[in-house]
Write a protein that holds these residues in place. Sequence first.
Motif, short mmCIF file in Angstrom:
data_model
loop_
_atom_site.label_atom_id
_atom_site.label_comp_id
_atom_site.label_asym_id
_atom_site.label_seq_id
_atom_site.Cartn_x
_atom_site.Cartn_y
_atom_site.Cartn_z
N GLY A 1 -0.20 -3.17 -1.89
CA GLY A 1 -0.92 -3.73 -1.42
C GLY A 1 -2.01 -4.45 -2.22
N LEU A 2 -2.50 -5.59 -1.97
CA LEU A 2 -3.72 -6.35 -2.40
C LEU A 2 -4.87 -6.13 -1.45
CD1 LEU A 2 -5.32 -8.33 -4.43
CD2 LEU A 2 -4.04 -9.80 -3.02
N ILE A 3 -6.05 -5.57 -1.80
CA ILE A 3 -7.25 -5.44 -1.08
C ILE A 3 -8.16 -6.59 -1.66
CG2 ILE A 3 -9.28 -4.14 -0.56
CD1 ILE A 3 -7.24 -1.80 -0.69
N MET A 4 -8.44 -7.56 -0.89
CA MET A 4 -9.25 -8.75 -1.48
C MET A 4 -10.44 -8.91 -0.65
SD MET A 4 -7.59 -12.49 -2.31
CE MET A 4 -7.93 -13.36 -0.57
N TYR B 1 -9.53 -8.97 3.04
CA TYR B 1 -8.15 -8.81 3.55
C TYR B 1 -7.54 -8.02 3.10
CZ TYR B 1 -9.77 -13.89 3.88
OH TYR B 1 -10.63 -14.96 4.03
N LEU B 2 -6.46 -7.58 3.76
CA LEU B 2 -5.15 -6.64 3.26
C LEU B 2 -4.08 -7.37 3.16
CD1 LEU B 2 -4.24 -3.88 2.08
CD2 LEU B 2 -4.02 -3.00 4.53
N ALA B 3 -3.17 -7.50 2.18
CA ALA B 3 -2.10 -8.13 1.97
C ALA B 3 -1.18 -7.04 1.43
CB ALA B 3 -2.23 -9.46 1.24
N ILE B 4 0.16 -6.72 2.28
CA ILE B 4 1.02 -6.01 1.85
C ILE B 4 2.42 -6.58 1.40
CG2 ILE B 4 2.33 -3.85 2.63
CD1 ILE B 4 0.01 -3.42 4.85
N THR C 1 -7.10 -9.46 8.24
CA THR C 1 -8.71 -9.45 8.20
C THR C 1 -9.07 -7.95 8.46
OG1 THR C 1 -8.98 -11.69 8.28
CG2 THR C 1 -10.93 -10.22 8.44
N VAL C 2 -9.78 -7.13 7.47
CA VAL C 2 -10.19 -5.86 7.69
C VAL C 2 -11.62 -5.78 7.99
CG1 VAL C 2 -8.06 -4.60 6.57
CG2 VAL C 2 -10.07 -5.59 5.32
N MET C 3 -12.12 -6.92 7.36
CA MET C 3 -13.81 -6.79 7.69
C MET C 3 -14.24 -8.30 7.72
SD MET C 3 -16.56 -4.42 5.96
CE MET C 3 -17.32 -5.45 4.66
#
Length: 272
Positions: free
Chosen positions: A189-192, A268-271, A258-260
């Motif tokens: 995952g990329l937490i951006m 964002y969270l990208a998996i 979008t997470v927040m």
Amino acid sequence: MRATGCKQEQAMEAQVESAKGHGAGRSEPRANETTPIASVGNNISAANAGWSFGGQTPTHFADHVRRSIPMYAEGHKLACELSDYFVQDGTACYELGSSVGELIAKVATRHAAHQNVRWVGIDSVEAMTLKAREEHGHLGIEFVTSDILRFAFERANLFLSYYTIQFTPLAVRAQLIRKLYDSLLPGGGLIMFEKVRGSDPVAQDLLSSLYVDFKIEQGFHPAEIIAKSKSLKGILNPQTSEENVQALREAGFSSVFTVMRYLSFVGYLAIK
């Protein structure tokens, strides 16, 4: 990274060279000696179009950024919670633009029970790296001074990017995101988190006005708010939220959401 990444790396190298002086990898701008220096708050000063992550910024960065970014601590908490789904024994976790190392230190501490995890914080400013080592080096985190556009990543399960990619040139941003995608293991995952522009002029005006209200509530003087905005000209390069999601999907991420969000500040969270 897959073999096809070699040509991408070569193309990126060429574009990085052309992007020098325009914020590549959070590089340090050169302020004109005749440009007035103004306070932007928290004992940090900057010139017009001359924001710097070096100088005295690392000493006061933690306090300044908490006052500047809405829900800064909440975003850290959420990133830590999301990391539970990706950190595994024997893998690597990177933070891009790790500054003074607060976020990766929190994530590494949360996962202290995992075995043989390589924790790496990367920042282009040596003063930030030194401050991070001073504060968090005892946790076994590697803090490296490097340009994220050039860094050779190992295969990883997690990338953290907390308001960093917005400082990279648009000319190479898509290639950087693809490089992160290629460096992730399947399921990684990329937490951006990024500051974004409004999707239209009306939205941009509203978001900008509300953000000024927020900064005044945090105790910034109007002159400091104006000076900070002027210092970021040509250095901070935000896109719309829709453009960010599109870039992540075009890089190959199978799930992007979008997470927040608070005003112009989006997580964002990208998996893969």
